[in-house]
Design a protein around this motif. Structure first.
Motif, PDB file in Angstrom:
ATOM      1  N   SER A 101      -6.326 130.994  90.108  1.00 48.36           N
ATOM      2  CA  SER A 101      -5.153 131.132  91.105  1.00 48.36           C
ATOM      3  C   SER A 101      -4.818 129.804  91.789  1.00 48.36           C
ATOM      4  N   ALA A 102      -3.694 129.426  92.234  1.00 51.40           N
ATOM      5  CA  ALA A 102      -3.467 128.358  92.948  1.00 51.40           C
ATOM      6  C   ALA A 102      -2.416 128.729  94.150  1.00 51.40           C
ATOM      7  N   ALA A 103      -2.520 128.247  95.157  1.00 50.57           N
ATOM      8  CA  ALA A 103      -1.905 128.328  96.751  1.00 50.57           C
ATOM      9  C   ALA A 103      -1.832 127.205  97.183  1.00 50.57           C
ATOM     10  N   ALA A 104      -0.808 127.255  97.928  1.00 49.04           N
ATOM     11  CA  ALA A 104      -0.529 125.970  98.903  1.00 49.04           C
ATOM     12  C   ALA A 104      -1.337 126.062 100.159  1.00 49.04           C
ATOM     13  N   LEU A 105      -1.877 125.043 100.373  1.00 49.58           N
ATOM     14  CA  LEU A 105      -2.907 124.974 101.492  1.00 49.58           C
ATOM     15  C   LEU A 105      -1.904 124.601 102.922  1.00 49.58           C
ATOM     16  N   GLU A 106      -0.698 124.119 102.582  1.00 51.16           N
ATOM     17  CA  GLU A 106       0.284 123.694 103.554  1.00 51.16           C
ATOM     18  C   GLU A 106       1.608 123.512 102.900  1.00 51.16           C
ATOM     19  N   ASP A 107       2.748 123.198 103.727  1.00 48.73           N
ATOM     20  CA  ASP A 107       4.219 123.138 103.257  1.00 48.73           C
ATOM     21  C   ASP A 107       4.012 122.215 101.888  1.00 48.73           C
ATOM     22  N   THR A 108       4.388 122.542 100.842  1.00 47.55           N
ATOM     23  CA  THR A 108       4.304 121.854  99.477  1.00 47.55           C
ATOM     24  C   THR A 108       5.369 121.956  98.702  1.00 47.55           C
ATOM     25  N   ARG A 109       5.830 120.654  98.084  1.00 46.69           N
ATOM     26  CA  ARG A 109       6.813 120.746  96.923  1.00 46.69           C
ATOM     27  C   ARG A 109       6.339 120.479  95.621  1.00 46.69           C
ATOM     28  N   VAL A 110       6.642 121.177  94.776  1.00 43.70           N
ATOM     29  CA  VAL A 110       6.229 120.980  93.252  1.00 43.70           C
ATOM     30  C   VAL A 110       7.047 120.968  92.405  1.00 43.70           C
ATOM     31  N   ALA A 111       7.072 120.311  91.380  1.00 46.04           N
ATOM     32  CA  ALA A 111       7.764 120.108  90.020  1.00 46.04           C
ATOM     33  C   ALA A 111       7.163 121.256  89.078  1.00 46.04           C
ATOM     34  N   PHE A 112       8.016 121.933  88.545  1.00 46.97           N
ATOM     35  CA  PHE A 112       7.644 122.719  87.407  1.00 46.97           C
ATOM     36  C   PHE A 112       8.240 122.190  86.124  1.00 46.97           C
ATOM     37  N   ILE A 113       7.211 122.100  84.909  1.00 48.17           N
ATOM     38  CA  ILE A 113       7.727 121.535  83.888  1.00 48.17           C
ATOM     39  C   ILE A 113       7.400 122.723  82.755  1.00 48.17           C
ATOM     40  N   PRO A 114       8.575 123.254  82.008  1.00 45.02           N
ATOM     41  CA  PRO A 114       8.220 124.229  81.057  1.00 45.02           C
ATOM     42  C   PRO A 114       7.380 123.925  80.148  1.00 45.02           C
ATOM     43  N   ARG A 115       6.795 125.004  79.652  1.00 41.53           N
ATOM     44  CA  ARG A 115       5.400 124.757  78.569  1.00 41.53           C
ATOM     45  C   ARG A 115       6.011 123.916  77.335  1.00 41.53           C
ATOM     46  N   GLU A 116       7.306 124.623  76.842  1.00 39.45           N
ATOM     47  CA  GLU A 116       7.814 124.208  75.582  1.00 39.45           C
ATOM     48  C   GLU A 116       7.856 122.606  75.909  1.00 39.45           C
ATOM     49  N   ASP A 117       8.599 121.926  76.853  1.00 39.83           N
ATOM     50  CA  ASP A 117       8.637 120.663  77.034  1.00 39.83           C
ATOM     51  C   ASP A 117       7.407 119.731  76.879  1.00 39.83           C
ATOM     52  N   PHE A 118       6.558 120.457  77.810  1.00 39.94           N
ATOM     53  CA  PHE A 118       5.267 119.658  77.811  1.00 39.94           C
ATOM     54  C   PHE A 118       4.576 119.445  76.517  1.00 39.94           C
ATOM     55  N   LEU A 119       4.397 120.752  75.754  1.00 41.96           N
ATOM     56  CA  LEU A 119       3.982 120.576  74.399  1.00 41.96           C
ATOM     57  C   LEU A 119       4.611 119.693  73.687  1.00 41.96           C
ATOM     58  N   ALA A 120       6.099 119.838  73.376  1.00 43.34           N
ATOM     59  CA  ALA A 120       6.830 118.686  72.757  1.00 43.34           C
ATOM     60  C   ALA A 120       6.610 117.282  73.131  1.00 43.34           C
ATOM     61  N   THR A 121       6.366 116.924  74.301  1.00 40.01           N
ATOM     62  CA  THR A 121       5.891 115.848  74.472  1.00 40.01           C
ATOM     63  C   THR A 121       4.737 115.199  74.150  1.00 40.01           C
ATOM     64  N   LEU A 122       3.815 116.200  74.259  1.00 40.79           N
ATOM     65  CA  LEU A 122       2.391 116.039  73.761  1.00 40.79           C
ATOM     66  C   LEU A 122       2.079 115.784  72.352  1.00 40.79           C
ATOM     67  N   ASP A 123       3.211 116.344  71.607  1.00 48.47           N
ATOM     68  CA  ASP A 123       3.236 116.328  69.987  1.00 48.47           C
ATOM     69  C   ASP A 123       3.751 114.880  69.631  1.00 48.47           C
ATOM     70  N   THR A 124       4.373 114.185  70.640  1.00 50.14           N
ATOM     71  CA  THR A 124       5.044 113.006  70.046  1.00 50.14           C
ATOM     72  C   THR A 124       4.462 111.683  70.911  1.00 50.14           C
ATOM     73  N   SER A 125       3.506 111.981  72.061  1.00 44.64           N
ATOM     74  CA  SER A 125       3.092 111.004  72.787  1.00 44.64           C
ATOM     75  C   SER A 125       1.454 110.669  72.631  1.00 44.64           C
ATOM     76  N   ALA A 126       1.256 109.627  71.961  1.00 44.51           N
ATOM     77  CA  ALA A 126      -0.072 109.151  72.001  1.00 44.51           C
ATOM     78  C   ALA A 126      -0.618 109.117  73.298  1.00 44.51           C
ATOM     79  N   VAL A 127      -0.046 108.565  74.301  1.00 46.97           N
ATOM     80  CA  VAL A 127      -0.325 108.270  75.419  1.00 46.97           C
ATOM     81  C   VAL A 127      -0.840 109.312  76.433  1.00 46.97           C
ATOM     82  N   LEU A 128       0.092 110.372  76.253  1.00 46.15           N
ATOM     83  CA  LEU A 128      -0.199 111.764  77.264  1.00 46.15           C
ATOM     84  C   LEU A 128      -1.437 112.277  76.498  1.00 46.15           C
ATOM     85  N   SER A 129      -1.591 112.232  75.093  1.00 45.34           N
ATOM     86  CA  SER A 129      -2.858 112.973  74.409  1.00 45.34           C
ATOM     87  C   SER A 129      -4.075 112.026  74.942  1.00 45.34           C
ATOM     88  N   ARG A 130      -3.980 111.022  74.995  1.00 46.23           N
ATOM     89  CA  ARG A 130      -5.211 110.337  75.258  1.00 46.23           C
ATOM     90  C   ARG A 130      -5.548 110.434  76.700  1.00 46.23           C
TER      91      ARG A 130
END
Length: 238
Positions: A101-130
């Motif tokens: 699990s993950a929980a905030a230890l203090e007031d926290t701001r988080v960006a959420f990236i949908p699974r499909e967008d993350f995997l699509a980027t990973l499929d085409t990005s050699a930099v992210l894969s490495r």
């Protein structure tokens, strides 16, 4: 005071903050396509152990604890993630439920990236894969080190190690004076793997020895060298 040559902090830091740092512009555009932001108050859950991973979490401000819960509902804190670090990508890549699990230890701001967008980027990005491959390899080293070291250390030594690691996590809050670590005694005990009463007693000892100062729940490390000596993880043990 730098820890270089005094304590091997790299063996305790997962370095996930480097994964999304300065990616090629096309990769960043794909990741931002459906990105959203959310604020979490202290104690709010980002995700729960056993939940389905719908995406990954990028910490823009604040700190987040990763933890598991045993059958008695006691928390065991595995890691504290800082601003710039990434959470949840293991479960997405493995196509499994969240292992913790993950929980905030203090007031926290988080960006959420949908699974499909993350995997699509990973499929085409050699930099992210490495970068992900490097992160996985280093994380294995960190977790193996944590398990083996904590199994061999006393509670006093484990508390010293934990305070040194937290000092690195919180040092951006300090400009010139001692680093302030704002954490509850319960969370600190759950990181060390002991009862809260033991942490309170040992902090009192450290305070008497002029190693730390406390103001409410905030801890100030005033003698880092002594804390490293207590950890028995100084230059001889590196």
């Amino acid at each position: 005071m730098s820890l270089e040559g005094l304590f091997p902090i790299d063996k305790w830091d997962l370095r996930s903050g480097s994964i999304l740092h300065q990616l090629p512009e096309a990769d960043e555009e794909r990741l931002r396509l459906h990105m959203s932001e959310q604020r979490y108050a202290k104690g709010d859950l980002l995700f729960r152990e056993g939940g389905l991973p719908l995406g990954i979490f990028f910490i823009r401000e604040g700190r987040v604890k990763r933890f598991t819960t045993d059958r008695d509902q006691k928390e065991h804190i595995l890691y504290v993630a800082n601003k710039g670090e990434l959470l949840g990508y293991h479960a997405v890549l493995a196509e499994e439920r969240f292992p913790d699990s993950a929980a905030a230890l203090e007031d926290t701001r988080v960006a959420f990236i949908p699974r499909e967008d993350f995997l699509a980027t990973l499929d085409t990005s050699a930099v992210l894969s490495r970068r992900l491959l490097r992160a996985f390899s280093h994380e294995y080293t960190v977790l193996t080190n944590s398990i083996s070291i904590f199994a061999q250390r006393s509670v006093r030594e484990r508390l010293a190690i934990t305070l040194i690691v937290l000092r690195e996590k919180y040092k951006e809050n300090s400009h010139r004076g001692p680093v302030s670590i704002n954490i509850s005694r319960e969370d600190l005990a759950n990181m060390v793997g002991t009862a809260k009463e033991n942490v309170v007693r040992l902090l009192r000892e450290f305070k008497t020895a002029h190693i730390v100062e406390t103001r409410g729940r905030t801890i100030f490390i005033t003698n880092l060298k002594k804390l490293i000596d207590i950890s028995t993880f100084g230059p001889e043990g590196i």
